[in-house]
Design a protein around this motif. Structure first.
Motif, mmCIF file in Angstrom:
data_model
loop_
_atom_site.group_PDB
_atom_site.id
_atom_site.type_symbol
_atom_site.label_atom_id
_atom_site.label_comp_id
_atom_site.label_asym_id
_atom_site.label_seq_id
_atom_site.Cartn_x
_atom_site.Cartn_y
_atom_site.Cartn_z
ATOM 1 N N PRO A 103 0.811 -1.227 0.000
ATOM 2 C CA PRO A 103 0.000 0.000 0.000
ATOM 3 C C PRO A 103 0.837 1.266 0.000
ATOM 4 C CG PRO A 103 -0.103 -1.118 2.116
ATOM 5 C CD PRO A 103 0.574 -2.054 1.160
ATOM 6 N N VAL A 104 2.074 1.171 0.506
ATOM 7 C CA VAL A 104 2.961 2.328 0.514
ATOM 8 C C VAL A 104 4.270 1.917 -0.142
ATOM 9 C CG1 VAL A 104 4.217 3.976 1.943
ATOM 10 C CG2 VAL A 104 1.916 3.221 2.611
ATOM 11 N N GLY A 105 4.772 2.747 -1.046
ATOM 12 C CA GLY A 105 6.027 2.440 -1.718
ATOM 13 C C GLY A 105 5.805 1.739 -3.049
ATOM 14 N N ASP A 106 6.912 1.587 -3.793
ATOM 15 C CA ASP A 106 6.837 1.028 -5.143
ATOM 16 C C ASP A 106 7.533 -0.309 -5.285
ATOM 17 O OD1 ASP A 106 7.393 4.364 -6.344
ATOM 18 O OD2 ASP A 106 5.490 3.308 -6.019
ATOM 19 N N ILE A 107 8.021 -0.866 -4.212
ATOM 20 C CA ILE A 107 8.774 -2.108 -4.335
ATOM 21 C C ILE A 107 7.815 -3.277 -4.449
ATOM 22 C CG2 ILE A 107 10.418 -3.630 -3.216
ATOM 23 C CD1 ILE A 107 11.604 -1.196 -1.855
ATOM 24 N N LEU A 108 7.881 -3.942 -5.598
ATOM 25 C CA LEU A 108 7.040 -5.106 -5.809
ATOM 26 C C LEU A 108 7.662 -6.324 -5.138
ATOM 27 C CD1 LEU A 108 6.109 -4.689 -9.579
ATOM 28 C CD2 LEU A 108 4.820 -3.951 -7.570
ATOM 29 N N LYS A 109 6.806 -7.196 -4.669
ATOM 30 C CA LYS A 109 7.265 -8.434 -4.074
ATOM 31 C C LYS A 109 6.561 -9.616 -4.719
ATOM 32 C CE LYS A 109 8.328 -6.520 0.509
ATOM 33 N NZ LYS A 109 8.100 -6.653 1.972
ATOM 34 N N ASP A 110 7.253 -10.743 -4.729
ATOM 35 C CA ASP A 110 6.673 -11.969 -5.264
ATOM 36 C C ASP A 110 6.255 -12.888 -4.127
ATOM 37 O OD1 ASP A 110 9.029 -12.123 -8.018
ATOM 38 O OD2 ASP A 110 7.042 -11.218 -7.898
ATOM 39 N N TYR A 111 5.103 -13.501 -4.314
ATOM 40 C CA TYR A 111 4.580 -14.459 -3.335
ATOM 41 C C TYR A 111 4.228 -15.745 -4.061
ATOM 42 C CZ TYR A 111 4.249 -10.343 -0.403
ATOM 43 O OH TYR A 111 4.549 -9.204 0.301
ATOM 44 N N TRP A 112 4.609 -16.839 -3.454
ATOM 45 C CA TRP A 112 4.438 -18.150 -4.078
ATOM 46 C C TRP A 112 3.433 -18.996 -3.324
ATOM 47 C CZ3 TRP A 112 7.136 -19.941 -8.414
ATOM 48 C CH2 TRP A 112 8.150 -19.119 -8.880
ATOM 49 N N GLY A 113 2.721 -19.819 -4.094
ATOM 50 C CA GLY A 113 1.881 -20.834 -3.484
ATOM 51 C C GLY A 113 2.662 -22.111 -3.249
ATOM 52 N N GLN A 114 1.979 -23.096 -2.693
ATOM 53 C CA GLN A 114 2.621 -24.363 -2.357
ATOM 54 C C GLN A 114 2.678 -25.330 -3.530
ATOM 55 O OE1 GLN A 114 4.179 -25.101 0.645
ATOM 56 N NE2 GLN A 114 3.892 -22.893 0.800
ATOM 57 N N GLY A 115 1.929 -25.032 -4.574
ATOM 58 C CA GLY A 115 1.956 -25.885 -5.755
ATOM 59 C C GLY A 115 0.803 -26.865 -5.790
ATOM 60 N N THR A 116 0.472 -27.279 -7.001
ATOM 61 C CA THR A 116 -0.558 -28.287 -7.208
ATOM 62 C C THR A 116 -0.054 -29.275 -8.258
ATOM 63 O OG1 THR A 116 -2.904 -28.653 -7.716
ATOM 64 C CG2 THR A 116 -1.795 -26.918 -8.965
ATOM 65 N N GLN A 117 -0.268 -30.542 -8.008
ATOM 66 C CA GLN A 117 0.305 -31.584 -8.859
ATOM 67 C C GLN A 117 -0.602 -31.869 -10.056
ATOM 68 O OE1 GLN A 117 3.267 -33.206 -8.666
ATOM 69 N NE2 GLN A 117 2.754 -34.289 -10.556
#
Length: 122
Positions: A103-117
């Protein structure tokens, strides 16, 4: 923070279809992009598809071009991967990566899920 959950994996025969879902849960972050990557046993992680921007621009890995379609519903913070004409080469764990802006700032972050087979059998 953002939590990411994939679903929709399973077993299908060659030539079949599956649709994966990726839902991002967040109270304050803005989802900017979604990507699918996959990893088969003994192989390196492979880019599958990506969607981003206000116009939902899409990109695909060479091995899935023309067979897979990525889309998303921004209202639901959910992305989809429609996989058609599956082959045994598509057998892998599929991971969703969500790019999000705080919500504040411009730094993007990546978030990962646990995966699906996903398993494709002859």
């Amino acid at each position: 923070q953002v939590s990411v959950v994939e679903s929709g994996g399973g077993q299908v025969q060659t030539g079949g279809s599956l649709r994966l879902s990726c839902t991002a849960s967040t109270d304050t972050y803005r989802i900017t992009s979604v990507a699918w990557v996959r990893q088969a046993p003994g192989k390196e992680r492979e880019f599958v598809a990506h969607i981003s921007g206000d116009l939902d621009l899409t990109f695909y890995g060479d091995s899935v071009q023309g067979r897979f379609t990525i889309s998303r519903d921004k209202r639901l913070n959910t992305a989809y991967l429609q996989m058609d004409n599956l082959t045994s080469e598509d057998t892998a764990t599929y991971f969703c990566k969500v790019g999000a802006a705080p919500p504040v700032g411009d730094i993007l972050k990546d978030y990962w899920g646990q995966g699906t087979q996903v398993t494709v059998s002859e």
